[in-house]
Design an enzyme around this catalytic site. Structure first.
Site, PDB file in Angstrom:
ATOM      1  N   ASP A 214       0.861  -1.186   0.000  1.00 35.99           N
ATOM      2  CA  ASP A 214       0.000   0.000   0.000  1.00 35.99           C
ATOM      3  C   ASP A 214       0.895   1.232   0.000  1.00 35.99           C
ATOM      4  O   ASP A 214       1.662   1.455   0.932  1.00 35.99           O
ATOM      5  CB  ASP A 214      -0.880  -0.007   1.257  1.00 35.99           C
ATOM      6  N   GLU A 240      -0.732  -0.806  -4.588  1.00 35.32           N
ATOM      7  CA  GLU A 240      -1.957  -0.047  -4.282  1.00 35.32           C
ATOM      8  C   GLU A 240      -1.693   1.438  -4.135  1.00 35.32           C
ATOM      9  O   GLU A 240      -0.715   1.847  -3.501  1.00 35.32           O
ATOM     10  CB  GLU A 240      -2.559  -0.604  -2.980  1.00 35.32           C
ATOM     11  N   GLU A 268      -9.402   4.313  -2.912  1.00 37.31           N
ATOM     12  CA  GLU A 268      -9.929   4.598  -1.568  1.00 37.31           C
ATOM     13  C   GLU A 268     -10.157   6.101  -1.365  1.00 37.31           C
ATOM     14  O   GLU A 268     -10.973   6.474  -0.534  1.00 37.31           O
ATOM     15  CB  GLU A 268      -9.037   4.005  -0.478  1.00 37.31           C
ATOM     16  N   ASP A 291     -13.918   3.402  -0.421  1.00 40.50           N
ATOM     17  CA  ASP A 291     -14.224   3.331   1.011  1.00 40.50           C
ATOM     18  C   ASP A 291     -15.714   3.670   1.130  1.00 40.50           C
ATOM     19  O   ASP A 291     -16.149   4.722   0.650  1.00 40.50           O
ATOM     20  CB  ASP A 291     -13.365   4.331   1.787  1.00 40.50           C
ATOM     21  N   HIS A 318     -12.144  -0.377   0.524  1.00 44.25           N
ATOM     22  CA  HIS A 318     -11.113  -0.037   1.511  1.00 44.25           C
ATOM     23  C   HIS A 318     -11.751  -0.112   2.901  1.00 44.25           C
ATOM     24  O   HIS A 318     -12.834   0.454   3.122  1.00 44.25           O
ATOM     25  CB  HIS A 318     -10.620   1.386   1.231  1.00 44.25           C
ATOM     26  N   GLU A 338     -11.246  -6.422   2.750  1.00 45.65           N
ATOM     27  CA  GLU A 338     -10.067  -5.988   3.513  1.00 45.65           C
ATOM     28  C   GLU A 338     -10.387  -6.002   5.009  1.00 45.65           C
ATOM     29  O   GLU A 338     -11.479  -5.601   5.421  1.00 45.65           O
ATOM     30  CB  GLU A 338      -9.663  -4.560   3.112  1.00 45.65           C
TER      31      GLU A 338
HETATM   32  C1  LIG Z   1      -1.678   1.372   5.587  1.00 50.28           C
HETATM   33  C2  LIG Z   1      -2.102   2.551   4.747  1.00 50.28           C
HETATM   34  O1  LIG Z   1      -1.079   3.488   4.731  1.00 50.28           O
HETATM   35  C3  LIG Z   1      -3.383   3.206   5.239  1.00 50.28           C
HETATM   36  O2  LIG Z   1      -3.218   3.634   6.557  1.00 50.28           O
HETATM   37  C4  LIG Z   1      -4.569   2.282   5.149  1.00 50.28           C
HETATM   38  C5  LIG Z   1      -4.917   1.979   3.734  1.00 50.28           C
HETATM   39  O3  LIG Z   1      -4.643   2.723   2.826  1.00 50.28           O
HETATM   40  C6  LIG Z   1      -5.590   0.722   3.426  1.00 50.28           C
HETATM   41  O4  LIG Z   1      -6.015   0.016   4.336  1.00 50.28           O
HETATM   42  O5  LIG Z   1      -5.726   0.428   2.247  1.00 50.28           O
HETATM   43 MG   LIG Z   2      -4.848   1.697   0.836  1.00 46.96          MG
END
Ligand SMILES: C[C@H](O)[C@H](O)CC(=O)C(=O)O
Ligand SMILES: [Mg+2]
Length: 394
Positions: A214, A240, A268, A291, A318, A338
């Site tokens: 990510d 991602e 997201e 999201d 997301h 997820e």
């Molecule tokens: C881990 C990523 O930087 C962020 O905090 C969460 C994310 O983008 C995701 O779950 O996809």
């Molecule tokens: Mg992400």
């Protein structure tokens, strides 16, 4: 026929984790030198909280019907979103039939279009929309997934996002998504560290477990391409959100550049059917990741998902906790979900939006039975032990 009329809409801010999952205590994996577009400034490189990732806090929307039934939802947006909900959006709900979610969504979107369209305003609209679906489910005494057409499978399967895919594998998840730690400002040394971390994880989890990176919008096309090529040997399943969500052209180029078999995912921080139409028509990615609390809510996600389905693309929301689970279980083009690991380690499964929701289901052995969602609405209650602040009224 009207089951009940909407009497009142209220908006609150809550601090400390929950839907604003970046609002965590010091020492949490989610704030440990993660690559971001702000990492070009060394003073904002170590911590995302240093540049304000958690300034907003969680928005809680409550919609009360005249029979006393209350629907609610949580998303991010904090105090500014409370203002938008109380002072602008509430007028499109009060006195109305909660079953009229299409008209209500349309009026919320077009009345705010001159200052909205994406970001905070759509978060606020999403929060209202999700609270409305929760209310409707509670009034009809049905889980939201029934209202969305019913389950197409008996259980959900999850990949886990967090710093410990090796632990995620032991916990039964189907894959692990790592946060990328170093961006272009940290040069070749950072690139090598990113690849080395993936190689180490691959060593730990074996050849078949999914591993993803990510990149949280931190890269440019050139860096993302080099990263993807270097990570291919270590079986990176997808890359991602590699670049800015506004750079549709860059995503299209990246998708052409990555090694065959590697997937490009994003979305997201995208919103509405129009934003996702850009991603889909410009062939920016293989999986879209709206999201549910940021893309426009369930009402809009149904449209986004239909567009993706017609293009043969998967929709894997997301995060989004229960708002994702109730949706994913109803869609063939959402074959898995997820799970964001919110344990600081992260070495244990804890509810994604803890401590704000009561009764929030969690995967067991990386899976969740559809029957775990069999409660009215989204099947959760607001944890009133967590202080709620209502900054505005109307
Ligand atoms: C881990 C990523 O930087 C962020 O905090 C969460 C994310 O983008 C995701 O779950 O996809
Ligand atoms: Mg992400």
């Amino acid at each position: 026929m009207m089951l009940a009329k909407i009497k009142h809409v209220r908006a609150f801010v809550v601090r400390g984790g929950g839907a604003d999952y970046h609002d965590q205590e010091e020492g949490h994996w989610i704030d440990d030198h993660i690559a971001t577009p702000m990492a070009r400034y060394p003073e904002y490189r170590q911590s995302r909280q240093s540049f304000g990732i958690n300034v907003l806090g969680t928005l809680v929307v409550e919609i009360e019907a005249d029979d006393g039934t209350i629907g609610f939802a949580v998303t991010t947006g904090g105090e500014p979103a409370c203002y938008i909900v109380e002072k602008h959006l509430a007028r499109f709900l009060e006195g109305r039939n909660p079953a009229d979610y299409e008209k209500i969504w349309d009026q919320m979107y077009f009345s705010t279009q001159y200052y909205g369209r994406k970001g905070l305003v759509i978060n606020a609209i999403s929060g209202v929309d999700l609270a409305l679906w929760d209310l409707l489910g509670k009034l009809r005494q049905e889980p939201v997934y029934h209202l969305l057409g019913g389950a197409v499978r008996d259980e959900l399967q999850f990949y886990a996002t967090g710093a410990r895919p090796d632990v995620a594998k032991e916990l039964g998840f189907i894959g692990g998504k790592l946060p990328l730690h170093h961006g272009p400002a940290e040069g070749l040394e950072g690139l090598h560290k990113n690849v080395a971390l993936l190689a180490d994880m691959r060593e730990k989890v074996g050849p078949d477990f999914w591993l993803m990176y990510d990149c949280w919008m931190a890269l440019d096309v050139d860096y993302a391409t080099r990263l993807a090529i270097a990570c291919h040997d270590h079986g990176l399943k997808w890359i991602e959100e590699a670049i800015s969500p506004d750079d549709y052209w860059g995503y299209a180029e990246l998708k052409r550049n990555v090694p065959k078999g590697m997937l490009v995912t994003t979305g997201e921080h995208e919103a509405t059917r129009w934003g996702f139409r850009m991603l889909l028509e410009m062939d920016c990615c293989d999986i879209i990741q709206p999201d549910v609390g940021w893309c426009g809510g369930v009402t809009e996600l149904l449209k986004i998902s239909a567009l993706a389905d017609a293009k043969g693309k998967m929709v894997v929301p997301h995060g989004s906790s229960v708002y994702s689970y109730h949706f994913v279980v109803t869609r063939h083009n959402s074959p898995f979900a997820e799970f964001l690991m919110m344990h600081p380690g992260p070495t244990e499964v804890v509810p994604m939006f803890a401590p704000q929701l009561l009764g929030e289901p969690v995967p067991v052995n990386g899976r969740l039975k559809a029957s775990a969602l069999d409660k009215p609405g989204f099947g959760v209650e607001l944890n009133r032990a967590v202080p709620l602040h209502r900054p505005y009224t109307h």
